[in-house]
Design a protein around this motif. Structure first.
Motif, PDB file in Angstrom:
ATOM      1  N   LEU A 193       0.874  -1.173  -0.088  1.00 14.02           N
ATOM      2  CA  LEU A 193       0.070   0.220  -0.013  1.00 14.02           C
ATOM      3  C   LEU A 193       0.894   1.226   0.096  1.00 14.02           C
ATOM      4  CD1 LEU A 193      -2.811   0.862   0.485  1.00 14.02           C
ATOM      5  CD2 LEU A 193      -2.612   0.766   2.978  1.00 14.02           C
ATOM      6  N   LEU A 194       1.887   1.565   0.921  1.00 15.97           N
ATOM      7  CA  LEU A 194       2.671   2.385   0.976  1.00 15.97           C
ATOM      8  C   LEU A 194       3.469   2.535  -0.275  1.00 15.97           C
ATOM      9  CD1 LEU A 194       4.090   2.805   4.661  1.00 15.97           C
ATOM     10  CD2 LEU A 194       2.318   4.031   3.444  1.00 15.97           C
ATOM     11  N   ALA A 195       4.052   1.399  -1.033  1.00 15.15           N
ATOM     12  CA  ALA A 195       4.610   1.476  -2.164  1.00 15.15           C
ATOM     13  C   ALA A 195       4.092   2.084  -3.247  1.00 15.15           C
ATOM     14  CB  ALA A 195       5.335   0.075  -2.416  1.00 15.15           C
ATOM     15  N   ALA A 196       2.544   1.694  -3.254  1.00 15.31           N
ATOM     16  CA  ALA A 196       1.747   2.152  -4.108  1.00 15.31           C
ATOM     17  C   ALA A 196       1.606   3.164  -4.089  1.00 15.31           C
ATOM     18  CB  ALA A 196       0.521   1.284  -4.153  1.00 15.31           C
ATOM     19  N   ILE A 197       1.493   3.866  -2.800  1.00 12.46           N
ATOM     20  CA  ILE A 197       1.245   5.459  -2.662  1.00 12.46           C
ATOM     21  C   ILE A 197       2.380   6.086  -3.222  1.00 12.46           C
ATOM     22  CG2 ILE A 197       0.747   7.240  -0.874  1.00 12.46           C
ATOM     23  CD1 ILE A 197      -1.704   5.689  -1.160  1.00 12.46           C
ATOM     24  N   ALA A 198       3.846   5.805  -2.756  1.00 14.78           N
ATOM     25  CA  ALA A 198       4.727   6.585  -3.166  1.00 14.78           C
ATOM     26  C   ALA A 198       5.050   6.579  -4.597  1.00 14.78           C
ATOM     27  CB  ALA A 198       6.013   5.623  -2.418  1.00 14.78           C
ATOM     28  N   GLU A 199       4.680   5.243  -5.187  1.00 18.42           N
ATOM     29  CA  GLU A 199       4.841   5.521  -6.673  1.00 18.42           C
ATOM     30  C   GLU A 199       3.551   6.226  -7.560  1.00 18.42           C
ATOM     31  OE1 GLU A 199       7.884   4.398  -7.595  1.00 18.42           O
ATOM     32  OE2 GLU A 199       7.219   3.153  -9.153  1.00 18.42           O
ATOM     33  N   MET A 200       2.477   6.392  -6.623  1.00 21.10           N
ATOM     34  CA  MET A 200       1.466   7.168  -7.567  1.00 21.10           C
ATOM     35  C   MET A 200       1.837   8.752  -7.241  1.00 21.10           C
ATOM     36  SD  MET A 200      -1.390   4.884  -5.930  1.00 21.10           S
ATOM     37  CE  MET A 200      -2.933   5.802  -6.529  1.00 21.10           C
TER      38      MET A 200
END
Ligand code: FES
Length: 528
Positions: free
Chosen positions: A367-374
């Motif tokens: 979830l945090l990886a996705a948010i960072a990438e987004m």
């Protein structure tokens, strides 16, 4: 009575015929799901091992691929137990996936001083148990007290979960029911009994061989274990019934242990800084830290301790369950198959799963990886709003960022808001502590991330999602289950008990809700 055999768990459960399978599994602590068994969330999938054809309703079919249906996967909450059956739990509910090990400093074990009669009568079969009681999971390690060797760790879900997911709802249950505290105490004792009995069974021991137990747990869990009503911690000024360490008699609690066995509960600091955190500070040797260090345990509550020379300052913030994969549309716990890392390149998303297994959902680190990438790709605005983008679909008028369209895995605007609340809580706690000791973020030498959550997390995700300040990208390390490590140290050493009790007395607790301007700081920290 009918028997449900649990594959991989080495366990069978007996129940009355006609009961709902989800209810039986959740009552025994093997399952919990956000919809509470109403057939809506799809999180109670089990594989039913049977020679006979297993019917599948239309409601069920929507949650599975044809291959899963053929293999016997069904929703437990839509299944009535009629005869003996064998059931495979999904990975996220298999107890072997709970992190039971953590960093532990070097120390000199000397358990003999802690045993009755100096341990003289204990002779050869002299064992102890180091226990970590979390709000969600419980871990128990069997330890040979003669050698100090840890023999085996077992884990289970905390069965108190049926009375509420977090400490506040359990405090409320204890406070508002005449026998609430007693019921919650009996529930956790039953979990501990099961773990200790199973450890003894596996190693040909009897209860009389267990001479010492130590427990690290948050303050609410310790109150409930001791049968002390935690009511005062449920409302301002959040006062615990006691602080510091506690020594109980194993037999009084009803544990399967020697009559000589004491149960040492590691010291608490305040209502929301418990023995699990003092255990972590001890396990990481922060009493001797000559570097400015921040220790953080991220779970439903984020507990943070900032160490600056001789000064220890701590706070607790309500991060919510999002970072544990709960309350997120496609969220799962960090178990094999959970998406733990996400990369965006142009209009394509790639991801990695724990154990390289087929993706089952998105755990906290994913979830945090996705948010960072987004954030990096401009898909999320500073305010948290999802932007128009080829990877963002609109379904029923609502935007979704598609992680894997084929498997229907995505993040909604609501999911992003949940992460923002967690980020606001944790980051504001960090800045409040820095302010309290007069330190700048860039002055910090070391950040230690402890707990279940840290294990699959990249520093880039913590920084890129804005959960931790950008200045800390080079100083983050992970320590695992330091609560259990601290319990083990205190099981084996009297001098270390003295160290942790002094530590606990020296930690200053900062109540964030009483800080002037805290609300503004929280709102500011929610921004990406
Ligand atoms: S518990 Fe939610 S679908 Fe079964």
């Amino acid at each position: 009575m009918v028997k449900i055999h649990l594959l991989h768990e080495n366990k069978s459960i007996e129940c009355e015929p006609g009961l709902n399978l989800y209810e039986v599994l959740s009552r025994e602590g093997f399952m919990d799901a956000p919809c509470g068994g109403t057939g809506l969330c799809g999180k109670c999938k089990v594989r039913i091992d049977s020679q006979e054809a297993i019917p599948v309703s239309e409601t069920q079919a929507a949650f599975f691929t044809p291959e899963q249906i053929a293999a016997g996967w069904r929703l437990a909450c839509l299944w009535e137990v009629k005869t003996d059956m064998t059931v495979e739990l999904p990975q996220q509910f298999q107890m072997s996936n709970i992190i039971s090990q953590g960093y532990m400093k070097e120390f000199v074990p000397d358990p003999s001083a802690l045993l009755p009669g100096g341990g003289a009568d204990a002779a050869q079969n002299c064992y102890g148990a180091a226990i970590d009681i979390g709000t969600t999971t419980v871990v128990a390690s069997l330890v040979d007290l003669n050698s100090g060797r840890e023999i085996e760790s077992l884990a289970c879900l905390n069965s108190q979960k049926v009375f509420g997911q977090d400490v506040i709802s359990r405090i409320h249950y204890a406070a508002s029911n005449p026998r609430g505290t007693e019921i919650l105490q009996k529930t956790i004792i039953k979990d501990l009994k099961n773990l200790l009995n199973e450890l003894c069974r596996r190693h040909d021991l009897i209860a009389d061989n267990i001479y010492a137990v130590s427990v690290a747990a948050n303050t609410t869990m310790i109150h409930l274990l001791a049968g002390i009503n935690p009511e005062g911690m449920g409302k301002s000024p959040y006062t615990p019934a006691f602080q510091g360490a506690l020594s109980l008699k194993g037999l009084d609690l009803g544990l399967p242990v020697s009559p000589y066995c004491d149960v040492y509960c590691l010291p608490t600091v305040s209502s929301f800084i418990g023995g699990d955190i003092t255990a972590g500070v001890l396990a990481c040797s922060l009493e001797n830290a000559n570097e400015k260090t921040l220790f953080i345990d991220i779970g439903t509550n984020g507990e943070i301790v900032l160490v600056d020379d001789e000064r220890f300052c701590a706070c607790s913030c309500a991060a919510g369950p999002a970072l544990e994969g709960m309350n997120i549309s496609c969220g799962v716990r960090a178990t094999p198959g959970a998406i733990e890392d996400v990369f965006i390149a142009g209009d394509t998303v790639r991801y990695a799963t724990i154990g390289n297994e087929a993706a089952t959902g998105i755990c906290g680190s994913g979830l945090l990886a996705a948010i960072a990438e987004m954030r990096r790709a401009g898909i999320i605005h500073k305010s948290g709003r999802l932007q128009a983008h080829p990877l963002v679909e609109v379904v029923d008028g609502k935007k979704r960022f598609m992680v894997d369209a084929g498997r229907s895995l995505y993040l909604t605007q609501q999911d992003i808001r949940q992460v923002q609340l967690a980020k606001g809580a944790i980051l504001s706690g960090i800045y409040a502590l820095l302010e309290a000791v007069g330190m700048k973020a860039a002055e910090l030498h070391r950040v230690i991330v402890a707990g279940q959550f840290g294990a699959h997390l990249k520093a880039e995700s913590l920084i890129g999602s804005g959960l931790l300040p950008a200045e800390w990208s080079e100083v983050i390390s992970y320590a695992g289950n330091t609560s259990k490590s601290g319990a083990l140290i205190c099981l084996l050493s009297q001098p270390e008990r003295a160290v942790i009790e002094t530590l606990a007395r020296n930690i200053e607790y900062l109540e964030l809700s009483e800080l002037e301007g805290y609300k503004d700081l929280f709102i500011k920290c929610m921004q990406f």
